[in-house]
Enzyme design. Structure first.
Site, short mmCIF file in Angstrom:
data_model
loop_
_atom_site.label_atom_id
_atom_site.label_comp_id
_atom_site.label_asym_id
_atom_site.label_seq_id
_atom_site.Cartn_x
_atom_site.Cartn_y
_atom_site.Cartn_z
CD GLU A 1 -3.18 0.67 2.22
OE1 GLU A 1 -4.08 0.27 1.41
OE2 GLU A 1 -3.22 1.15 3.27
CE LYS B 1 -2.45 3.34 6.07
NZ LYS B 1 -2.69 2.10 6.82
CE LYS C 1 -7.48 -0.22 1.37
NZ LYS C 1 -6.65 -0.03 2.48
CD GLU D 1 -11.47 -2.85 4.78
OE1 GLU D 1 -10.54 -2.75 4.00
OE2 GLU D 1 -12.06 -1.84 5.59
CG ASN E 1 -9.43 -3.38 8.06
OD1 ASN E 1 -8.02 -3.65 8.39
ND2 ASN E 1 -9.79 -2.26 7.67
CD GLU F 1 -8.48 -5.42 3.62
OE1 GLU F 1 -9.07 -5.55 2.60
OE2 GLU F 1 -8.94 -4.51 4.50
CB SER F 2 -5.07 -3.69 8.97
OG SER F 2 -5.72 -2.98 7.93
#
Ligand SMILES: O=P(O)(O)OC[C@@H](O)[C@@H](O)c1c[nH]c2ccccc12
Length: 400
Positions: A184, A186, A247, A296, A318, A354-355
């Protein structure tokens, strides 16, 4: 390319919410309505059915308002507000906590998200995700005015060809035996602040590709993540070959067309924000445009909702709760256990963890839980050399 008219899915259904009943019950709304109806002005027209209903409703209680005439701009805002109220109702009935619009009255002054009324319990966002969504609504309304859908559709003729996002993830997974990486781009986030000061999106994207990322995710939200559509476009035009995920907090189909025009190959749809009908409708639009959708989810309820929708191929779990910012990677495992995990496998859905992934152990943990792909931002973007960051994250060089 087939075309589809973009209208809010909520507005196509028969609303259960009754503006007339609401007016009858509302002590708060009457003065607002009356400010919308200056009796001394005569050259304005009532242009929507809703406002006609509003007028006759008010005729019950007051003889004077029957002569009242509403400015067309305000009429549209009231209609828009009513649709928002209906969307809130539909969303709540599906367990969605995020309200699409502030519930306490029509937004008379679209100056900024929270300036159109005095703060009160009804129009103060309950959490950061809700704040983002309310702001996004204002932002998208303005962007749409500048680039209406027909103009946008024309711009699609010049958009770069779509790259197959899901295929790239699967290919990376079979090539390396590790989850395919969506790296990502970001710069910042509301929970972590600025992650990298010397932020050159194209340079970072190239480093990710060199380091073995299968796909890239590019944050386009400006206000909360310091991202932009210019970043997406610049990366697409830089020679980077990885498919790109836009995103963004998508609440309207218009944004999907915009993402495609800027070079996206996939978009994010957040089940905690979008009711089922929106997910279905938007997935359909994405298919028509050749885009992949990453749907998501954060909890079991959202996962179960998404599993009922046909045609979903890519689901992201997520680990961050977007309402509280709490990160817990065991969330991925929890949502892939038991019967639910079995159904996901049967449906052939590719799951993305994710994350909050920082170490090779984290990667192994979510891989054992069943993911075939991971979405990673912070731990890579913070590295001086993001390509090296990828090797460190996976515990080996995955670029070969
Ligand atoms: O930086 P992290 O913890 O590696 O997370 C990346 C990604 O999962 C996260 O940015 C994200 C997941 N879902 C989102 C929705 C909107 C904005 C951002 C996100």
């Amino acid at each position: 390319m087939e075309s589809l008219n973009v209208i809010s899915s909520a507005s196509t259904a028969k609303p259960r919410f009754s503006f007339q009943k609401f007016l009858k019950k509302s002590t708060f709304f009457r003065p607002v309505t009356q400010t919308l109806m200056p009796r001394h002005t005569t050259n304005w027209t009532i242009s929507t059915p809703i406002l006609k209903a509003q007028q006759s409703e008010l005729e019950d209680g007051s003889a004077t308002v029957s002569e009242s005439i509403i400015p067309e701009g305000d009429a549209l805002k009231v209609k828009d507000w009513e649709v928002g109220m209906f969307q809130n109702e539909v969303a709540a009935s599906q367990g969605i906590r995020i309200r699409r619009r502030p519930p306490s009255g029509p937004p008379l002054h679209y100056v900024g998200p929270f300036e159109f009324r005095l703060q009160n319990e009804g129009n103060t966002p309950r959490n950061i995700l809700e704040e983002i969504i309310w702001h996004k609504h204002v932002e998208v309304s303005q962007m749409k005015e500048r680039k209406p859908l027909p103009t946008l559709k024309k711009a699609l003729d010049n958009a770069p060809p779509v790259r197959d996002f899901i295929r790239a993830l699967k290919a990376a997974n079979s090539r390396t035996g590790l989850p395919g990486l969506i790296a990502e781009v970001k710069k910042a986030s509301p929970s972590r602040g600025v992650l990298r000061e010397d932020f050159d999106p194209v340079e970072i994207a190239k480093a990710y590709e060199k380091g073995g990322a299968a796909c890239l995710s590019v944050l386009t939200d400006q206000k909360y993540f310091q991202g932009s559509f210019e970043n997406l476009e610049a990366i697409r035009n830089s020679g980077v070959k990885c498919p790109l995920l836009c995103k963004e907090f998508i609440i309207e189909a218009w944004q999907i067309y915009y993402a495609r025009a800027k070079g996206a190959d996939a978009v994010l749809l957040i089940a905690g924000v979008l009711p089922d009908l929106d997910i279905k409708y938007m997935t359909k639009i994405c298919k028509l445009l050749g885009l992949a959708t990453l749907v998501e989810v954060h909890d079991e309820k959202e996962m179960d909702r998404v599993l009922q929708i046909d045609g979903i191929e890519l689901v992201g779990i997520n680990n961050r709760d977007l309402e509280t910012f709490k990160v817990d990677i065991s969330n991925t495992k929890k949502l892939l256990e038991g019967d639910r995990g079995e159904r996901i496998r049967q449906k052939g859905i590719t799951v993305v963890g994710e994350s909050g992934l920082f170490t090779p152990d984290d990667i192994s943990y979510v891989q054992e839980a069943g993911v075939k792909a991971v979405l990673v931002g912070e731990s890579l973007v913070k590295q001086k050399d993001p390509a090296k960051g990828i090797s460190e994250l996976f515990g080996k060089d995955i670029s070969l």
